[in-house]
Design a protein around this motif. Structure first.
Motif, PDB file in Angstrom:
ATOM      1  N   VAL A  51       0.883  -1.160   0.000  1.00 19.37           N
ATOM      2  CA  VAL A  51       0.000   0.000   0.000  1.00 19.37           C
ATOM      3  C   VAL A  51       0.922   1.211   0.000  1.00 19.37           C
ATOM      4  O   VAL A  51       1.754   1.372   0.895  1.00 19.37           O
ATOM      5  CB  VAL A  51      -0.911   0.031   1.248  1.00 19.37           C
ATOM      6  CG1 VAL A  51      -1.765   1.300   1.249  1.00 19.37           C
ATOM      7  CG2 VAL A  51      -1.795  -1.203   1.276  1.00 19.37           C
ATOM      8  N   THR A  60       0.937  -5.434   2.113  1.00 18.39           N
ATOM      9  CA  THR A  60      -0.396  -6.029   2.137  1.00 18.39           C
ATOM     10  C   THR A  60      -0.288  -7.434   2.715  1.00 18.39           C
ATOM     11  O   THR A  60       0.806  -7.913   3.027  1.00 18.39           O
ATOM     12  CB  THR A  60      -0.981  -6.112   0.724  1.00 18.39           C
ATOM     13  OG1 THR A  60      -0.148  -6.992  -0.065  1.00 18.39           O
ATOM     14  CG2 THR A  60      -1.040  -4.740   0.058  1.00 18.39           C
ATOM     15  N   ARG A  61      -1.403  -8.112   2.845  1.00 14.91           N
ATOM     16  CA  ARG A  61      -1.358  -9.478   3.364  1.00 14.91           C
ATOM     17  C   ARG A  61      -0.523 -10.372   2.449  1.00 14.91           C
ATOM     18  O   ARG A  61       0.314 -11.145   2.926  1.00 14.91           O
ATOM     19  CB  ARG A  61      -2.772 -10.044   3.485  1.00 14.91           C
ATOM     20  CG  ARG A  61      -2.810 -11.472   4.011  1.00 14.91           C
ATOM     21  CD  ARG A  61      -4.217 -11.952   4.238  1.00 14.91           C
ATOM     22  NE  ARG A  61      -4.232 -13.326   4.718  1.00 14.91           N
ATOM     23  CZ  ARG A  61      -5.337 -13.994   5.037  1.00 14.91           C
ATOM     24  NH1 ARG A  61      -6.516 -13.412   4.940  1.00 14.91           N
ATOM     25  NH2 ARG A  61      -5.267 -15.244   5.467  1.00 14.91           N
TER      26      ARG A  61
END
Length: 311
Positions: A51, A60-61
């Motif tokens: 991000v 991010t994940r």
């Protein structure tokens, strides 16, 4: 389409630095090259890895999952580079360290900086919870933590043990007391570190067991801020006895309900232990804190087996 090593390298360094610009500097390439490699990797994976924020990059994940693997790969590459180069001395580099209290970290950092002045050290005080989180996210190289939860992913070296004391100014009405109970503090302003700290969790646990409610709990950030708050007469500080440098203006008083000892540990991700900067930091810690090699056989025992408070 497969990811290539340049894309993985650009992604991993960007995740480490939290910045495309700093990653480019570390890799010796242009920022546009780094951003292009990362963008191509994201297209290959079909998902965003970062991000983009004004203050830097946030994984991010999917990015966190990839970084957990790619950072290990980069560590192996660094070990190979060090073996091939056969360093005769530690070159310039970067080492990130976190701790939940400034001591015993500070004496080790001071000695390390003297021995290896070309190594940049980033030292941050964080809560117990955040220190453990950053270790498992591989966001730091080394952590010094009180009563950590140790698993097979972490190398651990036991340091000294410590215990809690109530600290007051010399002009406080408790200053002549040798001992205090938590009941004595029920109506006092009790100063503790932030949410997520080991101190808060232990205190709430003890108060729950004794049926005590502290009516004036003052939450700060780190142990040094607790010390400053006590010095300014805000209240009674709850501090580990080796969490700060001594002050002639403060008196430490034994807490009868919290007389257990708690162990400090030096921790690092297992695969980072043999990196030159991390290994040298561990060696300096042994020297400064006078720790013999005989503790090595004990340093992988998970405290979570016998310490409920470490959960």
């Amino acid at each position: 389409m497969r990811a290539n090593p340049y894309q993985i390298s650009a992604f991993t360094q960007s995740a480490r630095e939290g910045s495309f610009t700093r990653a480019a500097e570390k890799l010796g390439v242009t920022q546009s090259s780094v951003t292009q490699h990362v963008a191509n990797l994201e297209r290959t994976m079909g998902t965003k890895l970062f991000v983009r924020r004004r203050d830097g990059l946030e994984l991010t994940r999917a990015g966190r999952e990839l970084f957990a693997v790619s950072d290990r790969l980069r560590n192996l590459e660094q070990l190979i580079e060090e073996k091939v180069a056969n360093y005769s001395e530690i070159a310039a580099g970067h080492l990130s360290v976190v701790a939940n209290a400034p001591r015993p970290a500070m004496p080790v950092i001071a000695r390390y900086a003297t021995l290896f002045p070309r190594v940049q050290i980033e030292f941050t005080l964080v809560s117990w919870t955040l220190a453990m989180q950053r270790l498992h996210e591989r966001a730091v190289d080394v952590a010094i933590v009180t009563e950590p939860v140790i698993d097979e992913q972490l190398y651990s070296l036991p340091l000294a043990s410590t215990r809690y004391h109530a600290y007051v100014r010399r002009d406080h009405r408790f200053a002549r007391r040798k001992k205090l109970s938590l009941r004595d503090l029920a109506e006092e302003a009790v100063i503790v570190p932030e949410d997520g700290s080991l101190t808060q969790r232990l205190l709430h646990q003890k108060c729950g067991e004794l049926g005590i409610t502290l009516t004036r709990l003052v939450k700060t950030t780190t142990f040094p801020v607790v010390k400053e708050a006590v010095l300014h007469g805000i209240g009674v500080g709850l501090l580990l006895d080796d969490s700060m440098s001594a002050s002639s203006e403060l008196i430490g008083i034994e807490i009868t309900d919290m007389n257990e000892t708690y162990a400090n540990y030096l921790l690092a991700p297992v695969d980072k232990r043999e990196l030159r900067f991390v290994r040298s930091f561990i060696d300096v810690a042994r020297e400064v804190l006078d720790i013999g090699n005989e503790v090595e056989g004990r340093d992988q025992v998970p405290l979570s087996r016998n310490r409920k408070t470490a959960k």
